[in-house]
Design an enzyme around this catalytic site. Structure first.
Site, PDB file in Angstrom:
ATOM      1  N   ARG A 168      -6.614   2.321   6.917  1.00 43.93           N
ATOM      2  CA  ARG A 168      -6.449   1.258   7.730  1.00 43.93           C
ATOM      3  C   ARG A 168      -6.702   1.897   9.135  1.00 43.93           C
ATOM      4  O   ARG A 168      -6.050   1.659  10.116  1.00 43.93           O
ATOM      5  CB  ARG A 168      -4.957   0.871   7.829  1.00 43.93           C
ATOM      6  CG  ARG A 168      -4.680   0.030   6.531  1.00 43.93           C
ATOM      7  CD  ARG A 168      -5.024  -1.266   6.361  1.00 43.93           C
ATOM      8  NE  ARG A 168      -4.573  -1.960   5.292  1.00 43.93           N
ATOM      9  CZ  ARG A 168      -4.983  -1.958   4.476  1.00 43.93           C
ATOM     10  NH1 ARG A 168      -6.215  -1.546   3.929  1.00 43.93           N
ATOM     11  NH2 ARG A 168      -4.605  -2.799   3.388  1.00 43.93           N
ATOM     12  N   SER A 217       0.549  -7.144   6.317  1.00 45.37           N
ATOM     13  CA  SER A 217       1.403  -6.041   6.135  1.00 45.37           C
ATOM     14  C   SER A 217       1.842  -5.620   7.383  1.00 45.37           C
ATOM     15  O   SER A 217       1.094  -5.069   8.357  1.00 45.37           O
ATOM     16  CB  SER A 217       0.656  -4.769   5.218  1.00 45.37           C
ATOM     17  OG  SER A 217       0.517  -5.479   4.111  1.00 45.37           O
ATOM     18  N   GLU A 299       1.571  -0.852  10.469  1.00 42.37           N
ATOM     19  CA  GLU A 299       0.155  -1.231  10.111  1.00 42.37           C
ATOM     20  C   GLU A 299      -0.322  -2.150  11.470  1.00 42.37           C
ATOM     21  O   GLU A 299      -1.450  -2.098  11.979  1.00 42.37           O
ATOM     22  CB  GLU A 299      -0.242  -1.594   8.827  1.00 42.37           C
ATOM     23  CG  GLU A 299      -1.616  -1.877   8.736  1.00 42.37           C
ATOM     24  CD  GLU A 299      -1.864  -2.527   7.189  1.00 42.37           C
ATOM     25  OE1 GLU A 299      -1.182  -1.663   6.253  1.00 42.37           O
ATOM     26  OE2 GLU A 299      -2.732  -3.027   7.180  1.00 42.37           O
TER      27      GLU A 299
END
Ligand code: FAD
Length: 307
Positions: A168, A217, A299
């Site tokens: 990520r 998320s 995130e």
């Protein structure tokens, strides 16, 4: 900060409220929103803008909390002029504003498997920046090269290695704007690829609050955590699981809520502020740490000034 604005062919809007441009529908104003007409317009603008002025590129805002006080920067959002998709053999040339879902569908029509992009609701620029992925595939697996415009206005082509893609995240020069990329996927049967994407969409709808305002998320999965500190005890954990264990599924703060359907999704139930969302996220992090010793990392990207 006042500074002369370069002449552009696209649109420049002062004090643009960013809540209109993010999936969570929160966020104060950017100093300016710039929508370039095309690559030359963007390059000329960046070259002519005084060097100290900050710029912040956004995609479709599906991984962002913009704080209530907004962003002291020129926000750059690419649109038409940056969303072409063309397929040649197994290679797919994409503009950074192309939506992941459109890329996946067009690739599948031509028998190229980029199916993992179908359910990610962002743009290609955001997908590269975040090394987006799901169902075991990541942008890093398919990326061949990336075109960017540096803050100085200079054009450059980077390799995936230059971007140091990992879970990520990626490395981009400060203020650089991704404008396009070449992706390469394995070959597949178009019918089978479309069927797989339909199944993935159905799975999403069944397990995630896809109809709510979210940014996907909220926290990264705390991979590699050891509850004993021993290296033979390291195991992967899911963020939703540790949030559940901390009793935070469904927790609320103002209009912000950890979804009842998927506890790692934070949703705006209607009137949440960015402060509500961020406060709730920090409360979840604290409760998870207190109950398990695990530090959850955000995130969702959080940017801008508090209100
Ligand atoms: C319902 C839902 C499900 C999701 N599921 C997933 C999933 O399965 N997997 C996953 O990885 N993510 C998922 N996400 C998160 C999100 O969709 C991805 O991170 C996506 O790649 C973000 O793209 P974006 O265009 O919205 O980027 P934004 O949110 O607008 O921006 C994200 C970052 O990318 C940068 N950026 C965007 N465009 C450019 C550009 N042209 N040049 C330079 N930098 C740029 C921004 O500066 C920012 O740092 C989900 C989100 C939602 C709402």
């Amino acid at each position: 900060m006042t500074y002369p604005m370069p002449k552009v062919r696209g649109t420049l809007t002062p004090d643009k409220v960013l809540a209109d441009l993010t999936w969570l529908r929160v966020g104060g104003p950017a100093d300016w929103l710039f929508r370039p007409a095309d690559v030359e317009d963007l390059a000329d603008f960046l070259r002519d803008l005084p060097a100290g002025v900050p710029v912040f590129p956004i995609g479709v805002g599906s991984n962002l909390i913009v704080r209530d006080g907004g962003l002291r920067a020129i926000v750059i959002r690419l649109g038409r002029g940056f969303n072409d998709i063309s397929v040649e053999g197994c290679q797919v040339q994409v503009g950074a504003a192309a939506l992941d879902a459109h890329v996946a569908k067009k690739a599948a029509d031509a028998g190229v498997d980029l199916t993992f992009l179908r359910t990610i609701p962002g743009s290609i620029g955001g997908a590269i920046r975040m090394n987006a992925g799901c169902y075991g595939s990541y942008m890093a697996d398919v990326l061949q090269s990336v075109d960017i415009i540096l803050r100085s206005g200079e054009k450059m082509t980077l390799t995936p290695a230059d971007l140091k893609l990992c879970y990520r995240q990626s490395d981009l020069p400060e203020g650089a704007v991704l404008i396009g990329a070449v992706l390469k996927g394995p070959q597949g049967d178009p019918q089978e690829l479309h069927a797989r994407m339909a199944a993935q969409l159905a799975t999403r709808d069944a397990t995630q609050p896809t109809k709510d305002r979210s940014a996907g998320s909220t926290f990264r999965n705390p991979a590699g955590f050891s509850s004993t500190g021993r290296s033979d005890d390291v195991h992967d954990l899911k963020a939703w699981k540790v949030i559940d264990n901390a009793g935070m599924r469904g927790a609320r703060r103002g209009g912000a809520q950890m979804s009842e359907k998927h506890s790692n999704f934070m949703i705006n139930t209607g009137d949440a502020t960015a402060a509500d969302l961020e406060y709730l996220g920090e409360e979840v992090r604290k409760k998870v740490y207190d109950s398990s010793g695990i530090t959850l990392e955000w995130e969702i990207m959080r940017v801008g000034d508090p209100g």
